[in-house]
Write an enzyme that holds these catalytic residues in place. Structure first.
Site, short mmCIF file in Angstrom:
data_model
loop_
_atom_site.label_atom_id
_atom_site.label_comp_id
_atom_site.label_asym_id
_atom_site.label_seq_id
_atom_site.Cartn_x
_atom_site.Cartn_y
_atom_site.Cartn_z
N TYR A 157 0.81 -1.23 0.00
CA TYR A 157 0.00 0.00 0.00
C TYR A 157 0.84 1.28 0.00
O TYR A 157 0.55 2.21 -0.76
CB TYR A 157 -0.89 -0.06 1.24
CG TYR A 157 -1.71 1.17 1.57
CD1 TYR A 157 -2.94 1.39 0.97
CD2 TYR A 157 -1.28 2.07 2.55
CE1 TYR A 157 -3.71 2.51 1.31
CE2 TYR A 157 -2.04 3.18 2.90
CZ TYR A 157 -3.26 3.39 2.27
OH TYR A 157 -4.02 4.49 2.62
N LYS A 161 0.82 5.02 -2.30
CA LYS A 161 0.53 6.36 -1.78
C LYS A 161 1.67 7.32 -2.12
O LYS A 161 1.44 8.49 -2.41
CB LYS A 161 0.26 6.28 -0.27
CG LYS A 161 -1.04 5.54 0.04
CD LYS A 161 -2.24 6.35 -0.41
CE LYS A 161 -3.44 5.54 -0.79
NZ LYS A 161 -4.62 6.35 -1.15
P1 NAD Z 1 -13.04 3.35 3.01
O1 NAD Z 1 -12.73 1.91 2.90
O2 NAD Z 1 -14.15 3.78 3.87
O3 NAD Z 1 -13.29 3.99 1.58
C1 NAD Z 1 -12.67 3.53 0.42
C2 NAD Z 1 -13.59 3.84 -0.74
O4 NAD Z 1 -12.97 3.40 -1.96
C3 NAD Z 1 -14.92 3.11 -0.62
O5 NAD Z 1 -15.97 3.98 -0.99
C4 NAD Z 1 -14.77 1.98 -1.64
O6 NAD Z 1 -16.01 1.55 -2.19
C5 NAD Z 1 -13.92 2.67 -2.70
N1 NAD Z 1 -13.29 1.73 -3.61
C6 NAD Z 1 -12.53 0.66 -3.27
N2 NAD Z 1 -12.15 0.02 -4.41
C7 NAD Z 1 -12.68 0.71 -5.45
C8 NAD Z 1 -12.64 0.56 -6.86
N3 NAD Z 1 -11.97 -0.46 -7.42
N4 NAD Z 1 -13.28 1.46 -7.63
C9 NAD Z 1 -13.97 2.50 -7.06
N5 NAD Z 1 -14.04 2.68 -5.74
C10 NAD Z 1 -13.40 1.80 -4.94
O7 NAD Z 1 -11.67 4.03 3.48
P2 NAD Z 1 -11.22 5.57 3.58
O8 NAD Z 1 -10.35 5.65 4.75
O9 NAD Z 1 -12.38 6.48 3.46
O10 NAD Z 1 -10.27 5.68 2.30
C11 NAD Z 1 -10.38 6.69 1.31
C12 NAD Z 1 -8.98 7.04 0.80
O11 NAD Z 1 -8.25 7.66 1.85
C13 NAD Z 1 -8.15 5.84 0.35
O12 NAD Z 1 -7.45 6.17 -0.83
C14 NAD Z 1 -7.17 5.65 1.50
O13 NAD Z 1 -5.97 5.05 1.08
C15 NAD Z 1 -6.96 7.08 1.91
N6 NAD Z 1 -6.42 7.25 3.26
C16 NAD Z 1 -7.11 6.81 4.34
C17 NAD Z 1 -6.56 6.99 5.60
C18 NAD Z 1 -7.25 6.53 6.84
O14 NAD Z 1 -6.60 6.51 7.90
N7 NAD Z 1 -8.54 6.15 6.79
C19 NAD Z 1 -5.34 7.63 5.74
C20 NAD Z 1 -4.66 8.06 4.62
C21 NAD Z 1 -5.22 7.87 3.37
C1 RM4 Z 2 -3.39 5.23 5.83
C2 RM4 Z 2 -2.53 5.33 7.05
C3 RM4 Z 2 -3.39 5.02 8.20
C4 RM4 Z 2 -4.01 3.65 8.01
C5 RM4 Z 2 -4.73 3.59 6.70
C6 RM4 Z 2 -5.26 2.22 6.38
O1 RM4 Z 2 -2.77 5.63 4.67
O2 RM4 Z 2 -1.45 4.44 6.96
O3 RM4 Z 2 -2.66 5.06 9.42
O4 RM4 Z 2 -4.91 3.40 9.08
O5 RM4 Z 2 -3.88 3.95 5.67
#
Ligand code: NAD
Ligand code: RM4
Length: 254
Positions: A157, A161
């Protein structure tokens, strides 16, 4: 006058049905944008209804961002629905936590395909529309603090990013001359479905809360404001930047 009003703008948010994407859709709509809510695997009706209930305009767009044909159809359908495209938010992403030594190749491939190739496919399809329209645009990608630090169970992952941020830096050069800015937002730890199990591990949540100077794990809406800012005229000279939104977690090393 500098403004964060997005009236008359059209936005497409990938993975907009829940978590951070959902919060971004709601905030963009509240700022005045018409929002295409991409979803895959879950439906987006709740988000569309919430936006319409608040007097905004929204449409659900089913597509797997890893599939070029589906992405192109989605972008065309967004333009058909709202007459153009001004803001793309690459938010869709997956992080199936897994140890490295027995990481299956197909899991590695799928994480690259959704997170990094998906951002490439969506950015290319959206940029073609924006360049043709000739009125500039915004591409905002949800990278992560994981672009800057490693993760023991995130070896598939974290490279995606870092790659997403790098893609925005290169696109800032390619698309800047067209008035299209390209930036990434790097969230820290935000409580969503993606890390529900990880944060439920004994002691993990309390440990993270102690590490974050603001004293709490983030919530999806904490990321939506910075995205609206980057989408707005207030950020018109921000191009190729990465905005860390982590409550101070990254700088808290000592
Ligand atoms: P989440 O799992 O709630 O949301 C992920 C979303 O992506 C969902 O709506 C899912 O349906 C969609 N998705 C997954 N595969 C897909 C595909 N093939 N086509 C279209 N949509 C798809 O998690 P989140 O935390 O809301 O994640 C959103 C973004 O934020 C991600 O890119 C994640 O890497 C990033 N992010 C999250 C965190 C965290 O701590 N939650 C931190 C840094 C970055
Ligand atoms: C993010 C970050 C967060 C983790 C999610 C899944 O990019 O690493 O700490 O909880 O991914």
């Amino acid at each position: 006058m500098v403004t964060m009003d997005l009236s008359g703008k059209v936005a497409l948010v990938t993975g907009g049905s829940r978590g951070i994407g959902r919060a971004i859709c709601l905030r963009l709509a509240r700022a005045g944008a018409a929002v295409a809510v991409n979803h895959h695997g879950t439906d987006a009706e709740g988000v569309v209804e919430a936006i319409e209930g608040g007097g905004g305009r929204a449409v659900a767009m089913r597509a797997d961002v890893a599939r070029k044909d589906e992405v192109e159809t989605m972008v065309r359908a967004t333009v058909d629905a709202f007459g153009g495209l001004d803001i793309l938010v690459n938010n869709a992403g997956i992080c199936p936590f897994h140890n490295f030594l027995d990481m299956p190749e197909d899991l590695w491939d799928r994480v690259q395909a959704v997170n990094l190739k998906g951002a490439f496919l969506c950015s290319q399809a959206a940029a073609r529309v924006m360049v043709e329209q000739g009125r500039g645009g915004r591409i905002i990608s949800i990278s992560s603090i994981s672009a800057l630090v490693g993760g023991g169970e995130q070896t598939h992952y974290t490279p995606t990013k870092a790659g997403i941020h790098s893609l925005m830096q290169s696109l800032a050069i390619v698309l800047g001359p067209h008035g299209i800015t390209c930036n990434s937002v790097m969230p820290g730890t935000i409580a969503t479905d993606i890390n529900r199990e990880d944060l439920a591990e004994p002691g993990k949540r309390a440990y993270m809360e102690r590490r974050i100077p603001l004293g709490r794990i983030g919530e999806p809406d904490d990321i939506a404001g910075p995205v609206v800012f980057l989408a707005s005229d207030a950020a018109r000279y921000v191009n190729g930047a990465g905005l860390l939104v982590d409550g101070g977690l990254f700088v808290n090393l000592q």
